[in-house]
Motif scaffolding. Structure first.
Motif, mmCIF file in Angstrom:
data_model
loop_
_atom_site.group_PDB
_atom_site.id
_atom_site.type_symbol
_atom_site.label_atom_id
_atom_site.label_comp_id
_atom_site.label_asym_id
_atom_site.label_seq_id
_atom_site.Cartn_x
_atom_site.Cartn_y
_atom_site.Cartn_z
ATOM 1 N N ALA A 136 15.723 21.043 26.358
ATOM 2 C CA ALA A 136 16.714 19.999 26.634
ATOM 3 C C ALA A 136 16.214 18.626 26.188
ATOM 4 N N GLU A 137 17.173 17.721 25.995
ATOM 5 C CA GLU A 137 16.856 16.335 25.657
ATOM 6 C C GLU A 137 17.190 15.382 26.804
ATOM 7 N N ARG A 138 17.832 15.924 27.835
ATOM 8 C CA ARG A 138 18.236 15.090 28.965
ATOM 9 C C ARG A 138 18.102 15.907 30.252
ATOM 10 N N VAL A 139 17.670 15.224 31.328
ATOM 11 C CA VAL A 139 17.635 15.815 32.662
ATOM 12 C C VAL A 139 18.650 15.066 33.517
ATOM 13 N N VAL A 140 19.596 15.784 34.091
ATOM 14 C CA VAL A 140 20.611 15.204 34.959
ATOM 15 C C VAL A 140 20.262 15.554 36.405
ATOM 16 N N LEU A 141 20.189 14.531 37.260
ATOM 17 C CA LEU A 141 19.848 14.710 38.672
ATOM 18 C C LEU A 141 21.069 14.384 39.526
ATOM 19 N N ASP A 158 19.653 19.929 40.805
ATOM 20 C CA ASP A 158 20.662 19.686 41.833
ATOM 21 C C ASP A 158 20.025 19.439 43.198
ATOM 22 N N PHE A 159 20.117 18.188 43.654
ATOM 23 C CA PHE A 159 19.643 17.841 44.993
ATOM 24 C C PHE A 159 20.794 17.767 45.995
ATOM 25 N N ALA A 160 22.015 17.840 45.509
ATOM 26 C CA ALA A 160 23.183 17.690 46.377
ATOM 27 C C ALA A 160 23.604 19.006 47.015
ATOM 28 N N GLY A 161 23.573 20.087 46.235
ATOM 29 C CA GLY A 161 23.985 21.377 46.760
ATOM 30 C C GLY A 161 25.491 21.549 46.835
ATOM 31 N N ASN A 162 26.242 20.719 46.129
ATOM 32 C CA ASN A 162 27.696 20.798 46.151
ATOM 33 C C ASN A 162 28.164 21.799 45.098
ATOM 34 N N ALA A 163 28.782 22.898 45.567
ATOM 35 C CA ALA A 163 29.178 23.961 44.645
ATOM 36 C C ALA A 163 30.212 23.482 43.639
ATOM 37 N N GLY A 164 31.138 22.626 44.085
ATOM 38 C CA GLY A 164 32.144 22.109 43.176
ATOM 39 C C GLY A 164 31.544 21.265 42.072
ATOM 40 N N LEU A 165 30.543 20.434 42.418
ATOM 41 C CA LEU A 165 29.878 19.612 41.412
ATOM 42 C C LEU A 165 29.106 20.493 40.440
ATOM 43 N N THR A 166 28.433 21.512 40.947
ATOM 44 C CA THR A 166 27.702 22.423 40.069
ATOM 45 C C THR A 166 28.641 23.066 39.061
ATOM 46 N N SER A 206 18.834 24.056 38.129
ATOM 47 C CA SER A 206 17.892 24.265 39.224
ATOM 48 C C SER A 206 18.435 23.703 40.526
ATOM 49 N N GLN A 207 18.535 24.529 41.556
ATOM 50 C CA GLN A 207 18.987 24.106 42.873
ATOM 51 C C GLN A 207 17.780 23.748 43.730
ATOM 52 N N VAL A 208 17.773 22.519 44.258
ATOM 53 C CA VAL A 208 16.628 22.048 45.029
ATOM 54 C C VAL A 208 17.015 21.692 46.458
ATOM 55 N N GLY A 209 18.093 20.942 46.632
ATOM 56 C CA GLY A 209 18.458 20.447 47.959
ATOM 57 C C GLY A 209 19.897 20.722 48.310
ATOM 58 N N ALA A 210 20.259 20.257 49.515
ATOM 59 C CA ALA A 210 21.633 20.422 49.993
ATOM 60 C C ALA A 210 22.052 19.189 50.769
ATOM 61 N N ALA A 211 21.863 18.012 50.149
ATOM 62 C CA ALA A 211 22.214 16.765 50.820
ATOM 63 C C ALA A 211 23.711 16.713 51.134
ATOM 64 N N ASP A 212 24.523 17.285 50.222
ATOM 65 C CA ASP A 212 25.967 17.327 50.439
ATOM 66 C C ASP A 212 26.317 18.648 51.119
ATOM 67 N N TRP A 213 25.957 18.773 52.387
ATOM 68 C CA TRP A 213 26.076 20.046 53.104
ATOM 69 C C TRP A 213 27.512 20.542 53.193
ATOM 70 N N PRO A 254 23.349 28.858 31.865
ATOM 71 C CA PRO A 254 22.466 29.707 32.671
ATOM 72 C C PRO A 254 22.870 29.704 34.140
ATOM 73 N N ALA A 255 22.614 30.807 34.825
ATOM 74 C CA ALA A 255 22.923 30.898 36.251
ATOM 75 C C ALA A 255 22.048 29.930 37.028
ATOM 76 N N PRO A 256 22.602 29.225 38.028
ATOM 77 C CA PRO A 256 21.773 28.351 38.865
ATOM 78 C C PRO A 256 20.686 29.154 39.573
ATOM 79 N N GLU A 257 19.482 28.600 39.599
ATOM 80 C CA GLU A 257 18.350 29.263 40.247
ATOM 81 C C GLU A 257 17.724 28.316 41.258
ATOM 82 N N LEU A 258 17.313 28.871 42.398
ATOM 83 C CA LEU A 258 16.684 28.080 43.453
ATOM 84 C C LEU A 258 15.260 27.709 43.058
#
Length: 341
Positions: free
Chosen positions: A151-156, A221-229, A244-251, A264-268
């Motif tokens: 990749a050339e960019r990382v989106v957080l 992904d630090f938000a954990g929002n399925a719609g955003l993903t 990459s799934q990391v957090g769930a700030a948006d519970w 690619p499939a999201p991975e924890l």
């Protein structure tokens, strides 16, 4: 505080940090096992963990005298009983039966030197950032090891969260020639991320479509929002190289993503597993030394924007928790709470 048995110690919880990560522990507690660390006496209830400092109030362990101070994983309670094992100058591991099989990353307690700075600034910053920055460090290392998956960019996502800010800091400082960094955040936090995000581009969630979908991208992904993903995957399509799934700030946005997502499939990303791998590669002491060096540099950078606020007692603890839960907290404020007034 209840009685302790032979070989146990009673810790008085002095200061804990409450962050978006605290919400993650509760939101995915069943999935990862966070509810197992400090089980509640009443069925159906639990204690959400947090990181912070505690004093050894009483001890029935010969190698851990009362009066010392430790840093580690603690409940939102005034006291907690532990069963120290592998006790040494650096600390110990809680070998309580209910914590058997849980990651040592969470079970290890670090002794605080008697002459250490115990001010709100020093302990507050450590409680707020030490575990979160360790996750950021491990993410940066993992991404670099894989060549950012081409990749050339990382989106957080949740770019104003403290773990995301730590990762943005490392990427901007060490990987500037390899990848660009873009932080997705709520509209009210865009200016904060631009100011505090170590040069990361800041984009409101509603403006995701403004990003060039042809640029090869990694999504963290630090938000954990399925719609955003789902939106991120459908926007970048085959240009998305890893998710990459990391957090769930948006519970409230937690949920299953569609199975037919492009890319690619999201991975924890489970930081304790990565930490165990790097401890095996480098040695535990070397891993801690590397994280500590980078953390010290990062903490210096937070002086420009971080304000630490200390609360006391259960009423103030609940107020901070609800603020975080509802997504109303100020990202420039670090909340540290003493559970007992």
């Amino acid at each position: 505080p209840g009685a302790i048995g032979p070989g146990q110690a009673l810790l008085a919880v002095e200061r804990i940090a409450l962050t978006a990560n605290t919400i993650t522990y509760g939101a995915i507690g069943d999935l990862i096992g966070y509810w197992k660390f400090f089980p509640a006496a009443r069925e159906g209830w639990g204690r959400i963990p947090a990181w912070g400092f505690a004093d050894v109030l009483r001890s029935e362990h010969p190698d851990l005298p009362a009066g010392g101070r430790v840093y580690g994983y603690l409940p939102m309670s005034t006291h907690v009983a532990v069963t120290p094992d592998a006790v040494g100058p650096a600390g110990f591991v809680d070998a309580a039966a209910h914590r058997a099989g849980l990651p040592e990353f969470y079970n290890r307690y670090v002794r605080v030197p008697a002459d250490a700075d115990r001010s709100l600034l020093a302990e507050g910053r450590a409680a707020l950032f030490r575990p979160l920055f360790a996750t950021a460090f491990l993410l940066d290392d993992w991404l670099a090891e894989h060549g950012f998956f081409g990749a050339e960019r990382v989106v957080l996502s949740s770019a104003s969260s403290k773990t995301a800010l730590g990762l943005a800091f490392l990427l901007a400082r060490d990987r500037a020639g390899e990848v660009a960094v873009t932080g997705l955040t709520s509209p009210r936090h865009v200016e904060f991320v631009r100011a505090a995000g170590a040069g990361a581009e800041a984009v409101a969630y509603g403006d995701l479509d403004s990003l060039d979908p042809a640029v090869p991208t990694v999504y963290v992904d630090f938000a954990g929002n399925a719609g955003l993903t789902e939106r991120v995957h459908r926007h970048f399509g085959t240009a998305l190289k890893a998710s990459s799934q990391v957090g769930a700030a948006d519970w409230e946005g937690l949920g299953a993503v569609p199975p037919d997502l492009p890319g690619p499939a999201p991975e924890l990303f489970f930081a304790p597993a990565r930490a165990a791998q790097r401890a095996a590669d480098w040695g535990g002491a070397e891993l801690q030394a590397r994280v500590s060096r980078e953390l010290a540099t990062f903490l210096d950078s937070t002086a420009a924007w971080l304000r630490i606020v200390e609360g006391r007692g259960p009423v103030e603890l609940e107020a901070v928790y609800r603020e975080l839960l509802e997504g109303e907290s100020d990202p420039a404020v670090g909340h540290v709470v003493a559970p007992e007034r």
